[in-house]
Design a protein around this motif. Structure first.
Motif, short mmCIF file in Angstrom:
data_model
loop_
_atom_site.label_atom_id
_atom_site.label_comp_id
_atom_site.label_asym_id
_atom_site.label_seq_id
_atom_site.Cartn_x
_atom_site.Cartn_y
_atom_site.Cartn_z
N ALA A 310 0.83 -1.20 0.00
CA ALA A 310 0.00 0.00 0.00
C ALA A 310 0.86 1.25 0.00
O ALA A 310 0.56 2.24 -0.69
CB ALA A 310 -0.93 -0.01 1.21
N VAL A 311 1.94 1.24 0.76
CA VAL A 311 2.86 2.38 0.79
C VAL A 311 3.50 2.58 -0.57
O VAL A 311 3.60 3.72 -1.07
CB VAL A 311 3.93 2.20 1.88
N LEU A 312 3.92 1.50 -1.21
CA LEU A 312 4.55 1.61 -2.53
C LEU A 312 3.58 2.21 -3.54
O LEU A 312 3.96 3.07 -4.35
CB LEU A 312 5.04 0.24 -3.00
N PHE A 313 2.31 1.75 -3.53
CA PHE A 313 1.33 2.30 -4.45
C PHE A 313 1.12 3.80 -4.20
O PHE A 313 1.02 4.60 -5.14
CB PHE A 313 -0.02 1.58 -4.29
N ALA A 314 1.05 4.18 -2.92
CA ALA A 314 0.76 5.57 -2.58
C ALA A 314 1.91 6.50 -2.97
O ALA A 314 1.67 7.59 -3.50
CB ALA A 314 0.47 5.69 -1.08
N ILE A 315 3.16 6.10 -2.71
CA ILE A 315 4.27 7.01 -3.02
C ILE A 315 4.46 7.16 -4.53
O ILE A 315 4.89 8.22 -5.00
CB ILE A 315 5.59 6.57 -2.35
N VAL A 316 4.10 6.13 -5.30
CA VAL A 316 4.15 6.25 -6.76
C VAL A 316 3.08 7.22 -7.23
O VAL A 316 3.34 8.14 -8.02
CB VAL A 316 3.99 4.88 -7.44
N SER A 317 1.86 7.02 -6.74
CA SER A 317 0.75 7.88 -7.16
C SER A 317 1.03 9.35 -6.88
O SER A 317 0.75 10.22 -7.70
CB SER A 317 -0.54 7.45 -6.45
N GLU A 327 2.14 3.72 -16.70
CA GLU A 327 3.51 3.25 -16.99
C GLU A 327 4.30 3.07 -15.69
O GLU A 327 5.06 2.09 -15.54
CB GLU A 327 4.24 4.21 -17.91
N ALA A 328 4.13 4.01 -14.75
CA ALA A 328 4.85 3.90 -13.48
C ALA A 328 4.48 2.61 -12.75
O ALA A 328 5.35 1.88 -12.26
CB ALA A 328 4.55 5.11 -12.59
N TYR A 329 3.19 2.32 -12.69
CA TYR A 329 2.76 1.07 -12.05
C TYR A 329 3.21 -0.15 -12.85
O TYR A 329 3.44 -1.22 -12.30
CB TYR A 329 1.24 1.06 -11.86
N GLY A 330 3.34 0.03 -14.17
CA GLY A 330 3.87 -1.05 -14.98
C GLY A 330 5.30 -1.38 -14.61
O GLY A 330 5.69 -2.55 -14.51
N TRP A 331 6.12 -0.33 -14.36
CA TRP A 331 7.50 -0.56 -13.95
C TRP A 331 7.57 -1.19 -12.56
O TRP A 331 8.40 -2.08 -12.32
CB TRP A 331 8.29 0.76 -13.95
N VAL A 332 6.71 -0.74 -11.65
CA VAL A 332 6.67 -1.34 -10.32
C VAL A 332 6.29 -2.82 -10.44
O VAL A 332 6.89 -3.69 -9.78
CB VAL A 332 5.67 -0.60 -9.42
N GLY A 333 5.30 -3.11 -11.30
CA GLY A 333 4.92 -4.50 -11.53
C GLY A 333 6.06 -5.30 -12.14
O GLY A 333 6.26 -6.47 -11.79
N THR A 334 6.82 -4.67 -13.02
CA THR A 334 7.98 -5.35 -13.62
C THR A 334 9.00 -5.72 -12.55
O THR A 334 9.54 -6.84 -12.55
CB THR A 334 8.63 -4.44 -14.68
N GLY A 335 9.26 -4.80 -11.64
CA GLY A 335 10.18 -5.10 -10.55
C GLY A 335 9.71 -6.29 -9.73
O GLY A 335 10.48 -7.19 -9.39
N GLN A 336 8.42 -6.32 -9.44
CA GLN A 336 7.86 -7.41 -8.66
C GLN A 336 7.97 -8.73 -9.42
O GLN A 336 8.27 -9.78 -8.82
CB GLN A 336 6.40 -7.11 -8.32
N ARG A 387 -0.62 14.95 3.65
CA ARG A 387 -0.80 15.13 2.20
C ARG A 387 -1.65 14.01 1.64
O ARG A 387 -1.82 12.96 2.26
CB ARG A 387 0.56 15.09 1.48
N ASP A 388 -2.21 14.23 0.46
CA ASP A 388 -2.93 13.14 -0.19
C ASP A 388 -2.03 12.50 -1.23
O ASP A 388 -0.98 13.04 -1.58
CB ASP A 388 -4.23 13.64 -0.84
N ALA A 389 -2.46 11.33 -1.72
CA ALA A 389 -1.63 10.56 -2.66
C ALA A 389 -2.10 10.70 -4.10
O ALA A 389 -1.77 9.86 -4.93
CB ALA A 389 -1.63 9.09 -2.25
N SER A 390 -2.85 11.75 -4.40
CA SER A 390 -3.35 11.93 -5.77
C SER A 390 -2.20 12.22 -6.73
O SER A 390 -1.22 12.87 -6.36
CB SER A 390 -4.35 13.08 -5.82
N PRO A 391 -2.32 11.74 -7.98
CA PRO A 391 -1.29 12.05 -8.97
C PRO A 391 -1.21 13.54 -9.26
O PRO A 391 -2.17 14.29 -9.05
CB PRO A 391 -1.76 11.27 -10.21
#
Length: 403
Positions: A310-317, A327-336, A387-391
């Motif tokens: 959840a933290v990883l998703f929020a800091i990316v957003s 694309e950013a979440y795609g790269w995170v998914g690639t790492g995983q 702060r909020d995690a909005s893009p």
């Protein structure tokens, strides 16, 4: 819990969470299904690890590209195409007995065509709720996805051991098709249009929070993949205990995600959560003689998994523009997925060499580095307290007619 109940009352949120969970449900089944099937057919955990690694590498390569394509071709075009191709490839592995190199090739194609459900739904979320609700929504999603890892391993272990491994793989394909059709047909998928990114492919990975999330995700999922292989090897392919232990592990993640979902995200948030995972995995290496002891220690390890994700998703957003989120979440998914490939492969070789404990050594090493990296990088870790995690909104100059 009132925070989560109000989220689920927001129009469309409950439906899109249920649809994407169903579409992704086979992801909690396929690794174990292939592990059991390949080991049964070829009598080798190393061979099974190579097949799983090939599939994960295919997913890793495709993740950022198919995610970015959703901004060019539209979500539904990309999702329908990949769903059809992936279903055929996965079914072929179950139906046809092939040499390991050919099986690896088909598994690689299956990974290459895996529908980018996760980047799609992570991109949709900011358009469905207000900024104050976004971080709790990421936590709820990370926790809810543990249902995949609770029910998935139990279901696939039961079907594969009591009926047959081919039937287990075909069941995964059927759920993939049903869930994929439900998610892609959801109104939210049709309503959200991802702007075409104006940046070069891969540029978003240069943003420190995205790179940090990608590296930590690689280490976290690498540890999880090694644990999964180690649990299966501990109890053998014919025992339902493996599925039960994996379900308890995922239950710990579900509980952790719901319990810590409201905790503000500070610079040390990721390191603290990864420390929980590391401690639980280390304790597990001493409990392989007892299924209940192993269940208890993995329950502890699980408490950190969903909160860390959840933290990883929020800091990316919070760190990228909306046009770059997919694309950013795609790269995170690639790492995983690279982590899953490497974790499975290393665990498979060590299981063949020294036994099940070798897989837990691999898992512990991944988790330790997964704690050290965010601890050392806490200065570049976004501080979302208050702060909020909005893009970041996409803005561009507006032409003005001369008066």
């Amino acid at each position: 819990m009132s925070t989560y109940s109000s989220l689920l009352k927001t129009p469309g949120v409950a439906r899109i969470i249920a649809a994407q969970l169903t579409a992704r449900f086979p992801f909690g089944m396929l690794s174990l299904a292939f592990l059991l099937h390949i080991e049964r057919v070829h009598d080798s955990y190393a061979a099974a690890g190579l097949v799983l690694g090939a599939m994960s590498i295919g997913q890793a390569i495709a993740g950022p590209m198919t995610s970015r394509l959703m901004g060019v071709l539209g979500m539904r075009v990309v999702l329908w195409t990949t769903l059809a191709l992936c279903s055929v490839a996965v079914a072929a592995i179950g139906i046809f007995v092939m040499p390991i190199p050919l099986t690896m090739g088909v598994a690689f194609f299956a990974g290459l065509s895996m529908p980018p459900i996760q980047p799609a739904v992570r991109t949709i979320y900011p358009k469905m709720v207000n900024s104050r609700q976004l971080t709790p929504l990421f936590s709820l999603d990370a926790s809810a996805q543990e249902i995949i890892w609770i029910a998935g391993p139990v279901a696939i272990t039961f079907v594969s051991t009591q009926i047959g491994t081919v039937e287990g793989i075909l069941m995964s394909v059927a759920i993939m098709l049903a869930g994929g059709c439900w998610f892609i047909s959801s109104p939210e998928v049709g309503r959200v249009r991802i702007p075409r990114s104006k940046r070069r492919f891969g540029t978003v990975l240069a943003r420190p929070p995205v790179l940090l999330a990608t590296v930590v995700g690689f280490l976290l999922i690498g540890s999880c993949s090694a644990v999964e292989a180690g649990v299966v090897a501990t109890f053998g392919e014919g025992s339902p205990l493996a599925g039960i232990v994996l379900a308890i592990w995922s239950l710990g993640s579900l509980v952790g995600g719901l319990a810590f979902g409201h905790v503000p995200i500070g610079p040390w948030a990721t390191a603290r959560r990864m420390l929980i995972v590391f401690v639980g995995v280390v304790l597990s290496t001493f409990m392989l003689w007892s299924w209940w002891g192993l269940s208890l220690t993995l329950l502890v390890a699980g408490l950190g998994i969903a909160p860390a994700l959840a933290v990883l998703f929020a800091i990316v957003s919070a760190s990228v523009k909306f046009s770059d989120t997919a694309e950013a979440y795609g790269w995170v998914g690639t790492g995983q997925l690279i982590g899953a490939a490497l974790g499975s492969a290393l665990a498979g070789f060590l299981i063949d060499g020294v036994g099940a404990v070798g897989a837990f050594w691999v898992a512990g090493a991944f988790a330790l580095v997964g704690f050290v990296v965010p601890a050392l990088a806490h200065r570049i870790h976004p501080d979302l307290r208050g702060r909020d995690a909005s893009p970041i909104p996409d803005t561009e100059p507006v032409p003005v007619q001369p008066s």
